[in-house]
Write a protein that holds these residues in place. Structure first.
Motif, short mmCIF file in Angstrom:
data_model
loop_
_atom_site.label_atom_id
_atom_site.label_comp_id
_atom_site.label_asym_id
_atom_site.label_seq_id
_atom_site.Cartn_x
_atom_site.Cartn_y
_atom_site.Cartn_z
N THR A 155 8.51 89.73 -44.77
CA THR A 155 8.56 88.33 -44.27
C THR A 155 7.12 88.01 -43.66
OG1 THR A 155 9.40 88.87 -42.26
CG2 THR A 155 10.96 88.42 -43.88
N GLY A 156 6.96 86.68 -43.49
CA GLY A 156 5.74 86.27 -42.54
C GLY A 156 4.67 85.32 -43.50
N ASP A 157 3.50 85.63 -43.31
CA ASP A 157 2.66 84.94 -44.11
C ASP A 157 2.15 85.97 -45.15
OD1 ASP A 157 2.72 82.62 -42.70
OD2 ASP A 157 1.75 83.58 -40.89
N ALA A 158 1.72 85.52 -46.52
CA ALA A 158 1.62 86.29 -47.57
C ALA A 158 0.39 85.70 -48.37
CB ALA A 158 2.82 86.46 -48.40
N LEU A 159 -0.57 86.58 -48.97
CA LEU A 159 -1.59 86.49 -49.83
C LEU A 159 -1.29 87.18 -51.26
CD1 LEU A 159 -4.51 85.40 -50.50
CD2 LEU A 159 -5.19 87.48 -49.30
N ASP A 160 -1.64 86.30 -52.35
CA ASP A 160 -1.44 86.78 -53.52
C ASP A 160 -2.77 86.77 -54.11
OD1 ASP A 160 -0.64 87.77 -56.19
OD2 ASP A 160 0.32 86.09 -56.57
N TYR A 161 -3.38 87.97 -53.98
CA TYR A 161 -4.71 88.26 -54.19
C TYR A 161 -5.04 88.64 -55.37
CZ TYR A 161 -9.50 89.58 -52.48
OH TYR A 161 -10.99 89.85 -52.26
N GLY A 162 -5.49 87.55 -56.43
CA GLY A 162 -5.43 87.85 -57.81
C GLY A 162 -4.31 87.35 -58.35
N CYS A 163 -3.98 86.05 -58.13
CA CYS A 163 -2.72 85.40 -58.59
C CYS A 163 -2.51 85.04 -59.93
CB CYS A 163 -2.55 84.35 -57.63
SG CYS A 163 -3.63 82.96 -57.98
N GLY A 164 -3.77 84.98 -60.70
CA GLY A 164 -3.57 84.61 -62.27
C GLY A 164 -3.06 83.53 -62.27
N TRP A 165 -2.04 83.16 -63.19
CA TRP A 165 -1.40 81.97 -63.47
C TRP A 165 -0.12 81.48 -62.39
CZ3 TRP A 165 -4.20 79.85 -67.18
CH2 TRP A 165 -4.87 80.69 -68.06
N GLY A 166 -0.14 82.13 -61.40
CA GLY A 166 0.74 81.84 -60.32
C GLY A 166 2.28 82.02 -60.31
N LEU A 218 4.10 85.01 -60.37
CA LEU A 218 4.46 85.95 -59.48
C LEU A 218 4.35 85.20 -57.98
CD1 LEU A 218 5.55 88.73 -58.71
CD2 LEU A 218 3.30 89.77 -58.62
N THR A 219 3.39 84.46 -57.80
CA THR A 219 3.36 83.73 -56.51
C THR A 219 4.54 82.88 -56.17
OG1 THR A 219 0.76 83.60 -56.98
CG2 THR A 219 1.73 82.58 -54.98
N ALA A 220 4.76 82.21 -57.14
CA ALA A 220 6.03 81.32 -57.15
C ALA A 220 7.39 82.18 -56.84
CB ALA A 220 6.12 80.41 -58.29
N ARG A 221 7.67 83.36 -57.61
CA ARG A 221 8.59 84.01 -57.27
C ARG A 221 9.04 84.81 -55.90
NH1 ARG A 221 10.87 87.70 -62.30
NH2 ARG A 221 12.42 87.99 -60.70
N LEU A 222 7.45 85.04 -55.41
CA LEU A 222 7.63 85.82 -54.21
C LEU A 222 7.93 84.40 -52.97
CD1 LEU A 222 4.45 87.94 -54.68
CD2 LEU A 222 6.72 88.82 -53.71
N ALA A 223 7.42 83.41 -53.16
CA ALA A 223 7.27 82.50 -52.44
C ALA A 223 8.61 82.28 -51.48
CB ALA A 223 7.02 81.01 -52.91
N PRO A 224 9.91 82.12 -52.12
CA PRO A 224 11.07 81.91 -51.00
C PRO A 224 11.10 82.89 -50.04
CG PRO A 224 11.41 81.63 -53.29
CD PRO A 224 10.30 82.35 -53.58
N GLN A 225 10.74 83.92 -50.17
CA GLN A 225 10.91 85.07 -48.84
C GLN A 225 10.01 85.18 -47.91
OE1 GLN A 225 10.38 88.63 -51.54
NE2 GLN A 225 9.74 89.49 -49.88
N VAL A 245 -0.16 81.78 -50.32
CA VAL A 245 -1.20 81.20 -50.94
C VAL A 245 -1.74 82.28 -52.02
CG1 VAL A 245 -2.63 82.09 -49.40
CG2 VAL A 245 -3.58 80.16 -50.40
N GLY A 246 -2.06 81.61 -53.20
CA GLY A 246 -2.48 82.63 -54.19
C GLY A 246 -3.72 82.11 -54.55
N VAL A 247 -4.71 83.34 -54.68
CA VAL A 247 -6.02 82.99 -54.75
C VAL A 247 -6.61 83.91 -56.17
CG1 VAL A 247 -6.60 82.55 -52.39
CG2 VAL A 247 -7.08 84.93 -53.27
N ASP A 248 -7.45 83.30 -56.76
CA ASP A 248 -8.07 83.97 -57.82
C ASP A 248 -9.51 83.64 -58.13
OD1 ASP A 248 -6.49 85.57 -60.45
OD2 ASP A 248 -8.18 84.52 -60.93
N VAL A 249 -10.49 84.48 -58.92
CA VAL A 249 -11.61 83.86 -59.08
C VAL A 249 -11.82 83.11 -60.31
CG1 VAL A 249 -12.62 86.05 -58.34
CG2 VAL A 249 -12.00 85.93 -60.62
N ASP A 250 -10.76 82.95 -61.16
CA ASP A 250 -10.52 81.96 -62.32
C ASP A 250 -10.19 80.50 -61.83
OD1 ASP A 250 -10.30 80.79 -64.82
OD2 ASP A 250 -9.36 82.64 -65.76
#
Length: 208
Positions: free
Chosen positions: A20-31, A33-40, A45-50
């Protein structure tokens, strides 16, 4: 989300169970997985170089925040994150050690890294070795999966759990080699040969 992405997401979510807590999806791509993780999580925040992928994710999964990051780091304060998720990113980055150091920098003491990497002991790699062909480029320099936990330890992480996933069968089978690999993966998946899964994931904790 195709079947490969769904299997990958399921493996990552299993490793992240209870975090739980505050999460970073480091290399999130199209997002996705970030969206599936978000509820917990309290925040993610999702970040990517693209920039194109970040723009797609921001439009598709609003109001989850997404941002373009630098190849060498993220614009987050030290010790500001409880969980960093890294899904099949490490072998793409220019400096894997610098990337893991950045994961550690943004994590609070006792925080978690959930990381998924291509498995150098996968059925595909076993087949290549039997044929005398070159190995997988891991980025972090190892040729066997057992060499990866020491890499994490060097950056202050202790492995708490490990989980992988197979890709049986391929969504697109074009050659006889694709057929053979799909069969190998299906056999490994059915037999529960976790060591030889296509991808390996780790849940690791930063020392308090």
């Amino acid at each position: 989300m195709d079947r490969h992405q769904a299997r990958r997401a399921d493996a990552v979510l299993a490793l992240a169970t209870g975090l739980t807590g505050d999460a970073l999806d480091y290399g999130c791509g199209w997002g996705d997985l970030t969206a599936r993780l978000a509820p917990q999580f309290r925040s993610i925040v999702g970040v990517d170089v693209d920039p194109a992928r970040v723009a797609f994710a921001a439009a598709e999964y609003a109001p989850i925040p997404f941002a373009t990051c630098r190849p060498d780091g993220v614009d987050l304060a030290d010790r500001s994150i409880d969980v960093v998720v890294s899904t099949v990113v490490l072998h793409f980055v220019p400096d894997p050690d610098a990337y893991l150091a950045e994961c550690r920098r943004v994590l609070r003491p006792g925080g978690h890294l959930v990381i998924m990497i291509p498995n150098p002991d996968s059925m595909w790699m076993v087949g290549r070795r039997l044929l005398g062909r070159s190995g997988l480029r891991t980025g972090w320099g190892g040729t066997m999966l057992s060499e990866f936990p020491p890499v994490l330890a060097r950056h202050g992480f202790g492995v708490e759990a490990q989980r992988g996933f197979y890709d049986p069968p391929f969504d697109r089978v074009r050659t006889a080699g694709d057929v053979a690999l799909s069969v190998m993966n299906a056999v490994g998946h059915t037999a529960g040969l976790a060591r030889h899964a296509s991808y390996a994931g780790f849940r690791a904790r930063l020392a308090p």
